[in-house]
Write an enzyme that holds these catalytic residues in place. Structure first.
Site, PDB file in Angstrom:
ATOM      1  N   GLY A 102       0.694  -1.109   0.041  1.00  0.00           N
ATOM      2  CA  GLY A 102      -0.026  -0.120   0.205  1.00  0.00           C
ATOM      3  C   GLY A 102       0.734   1.196  -0.038  1.00  0.00           C
ATOM      4  N   ASP A 140       0.886   3.446   4.282  1.00  0.00           N
ATOM      5  CA  ASP A 140      -0.520   4.083   3.813  1.00  0.00           C
ATOM      6  C   ASP A 140      -1.407   4.607   4.790  1.00  0.00           C
ATOM      7  OD1 ASP A 140      -1.102   1.438   4.308  1.00  0.00           O
ATOM      8  OD2 ASP A 140      -1.949   1.105   2.327  1.00  0.00           O
ATOM      9  N   ASP A 175      -5.484   1.389  10.368  1.00  0.00           N
ATOM     10  CA  ASP A 175      -6.936   1.253  10.622  1.00  0.00           C
ATOM     11  C   ASP A 175      -6.954   0.607  12.007  1.00  0.00           C
ATOM     12  OD1 ASP A 175      -9.595   0.863   9.648  1.00  0.00           O
ATOM     13  OD2 ASP A 175      -9.108  -1.129   8.813  1.00  0.00           O
ATOM     14  N   THR A 189      -1.419  -3.880  12.110  1.00  0.00           N
ATOM     15  CA  THR A 189      -0.307  -4.264  11.122  1.00  0.00           C
ATOM     16  C   THR A 189       0.901  -3.464  11.951  1.00  0.00           C
ATOM     17  OG1 THR A 189      -1.447  -4.335   9.374  1.00  0.00           O
ATOM     18  CG2 THR A 189       0.698  -3.909   8.904  1.00  0.00           C
ATOM     19  N   ASP A 203      -5.752  -0.258  -2.201  1.00  0.00           N
ATOM     20  CA  ASP A 203      -6.628  -1.056  -3.035  1.00  0.00           C
ATOM     21  C   ASP A 203      -7.749  -1.669  -2.291  1.00  0.00           C
ATOM     22  OD1 ASP A 203      -5.031  -2.966  -1.146  1.00  0.00           O
ATOM     23  OD2 ASP A 203      -5.748  -4.582  -2.512  1.00  0.00           O
ATOM     24  N   ARG A 207      -4.975   0.856  -7.039  1.00  0.00           N
ATOM     25  CA  ARG A 207      -3.741   1.258  -6.398  1.00  0.00           C
ATOM     26  C   ARG A 207      -3.138   2.442  -7.210  1.00  0.00           C
ATOM     27  NH1 ARG A 207      -1.963  -2.131  -2.313  1.00  0.00           N
ATOM     28  NH2 ARG A 207      -2.272  -4.250  -2.591  1.00  0.00           N
TER      29      ARG A 207
END
Ligand code: IMP
Ligand code: MG
Length: 187
Positions: free
Chosen positions: A54, A110, A113, A117, A169, A175
């Site tokens: 991303g 990117d 959320d 991660t 994406d 993307r």
């Protein structure tokens, strides 16, 4: 070999609901971020660690606004999704080639959320004793956090929409859009 079906181009376009952040807004924010990074790391060995896939577009633009020497490295972290909902599983599928103990590391992401991660990636990279470790993210969706995590620099805070473009994406498409758009899940 898996054969990809032909894409319905009208459906592809219809799912781009509306532009949330324009190319110009992104460029302005990146210019400012590049300056801040250049000012605070002047002369030190910087490694920009791009979390693939991303962040590849963001990295490409950000590194060209950094005016002090810097290196780039790539790591692939996959967060698994059921449609557009995070399944909460993070896997490192490609690791860095650099020994980061010689660098001031800046992770380039990117979007944050749920935070899972980066929480995992940061924990892993800290065990490798970098000179320092910071996180810069293009987008932040704080309302969706499942683990407590804050970036050192977030260029845009956005509401709880699934977004596409500028590296981000939906099922690997979109993307290449030059802006950030809201994705229409209903079409
Ligand atoms: P987290 O682990 O839930 O913070 O998710 C981070 C990763 O999920 C990001 O690096 C993106 O690759 C992906 N992701 C999260 N939200 C979105 C979105 O709105 N659009 C596209 N990808 C997203
Ligand atoms: Mg990502």
């Amino acid at each position: 070999m898996e054969v990809k079906n032909k894409i319905d181009i009208d459906m592809y376009r219809n799912r781009i609901k509306r532009v949330l952040i324009t190319e110009e807004e992104i460029a302005t924010a990146i210019e400012k971020a590049g300056k801040e990074i250049s000012d605070s790391y002047d002369g030190n060995p910087i490694l920009l660690v791009s979390i693939l896939k991303g962040s590849f577009v963001f990295l490409a633009d950000l590194c060209r606004k950094i005016t002090v020497p810097c290196e780039v490295g790539f790591m692939c972290a996959k967060s698994y999704y059921n449609g557009t909902v995070s399944a909460g599983v993070v896997k490192i599928t490609m690791d860095l080639e650099q020994d980061i103990s010689n660098y001031h590391v800046i992770i380039v992401e990117d979007i944050i959320d749920t935070g899972r991660t980066l929480n995992d990636v940061v924990r892993l990279l800290k065990t490798r004793n970098p000179l320092s470790l910071k996180v810069v993210t293009l987008l932040d969706k704080p309302s969706r956090r499942k683990v407590e995590f804050n970036a050192d620099m977030a260029l845009f805070t956005i509401p709880d929409h699934f977004v596409i473009g500028y590296g981000l994406d939906c099922a690997e498409y979109y993307r290449s859009l030059p802006y950030i758009a809201e994705y229409d899940e209903t079409k």
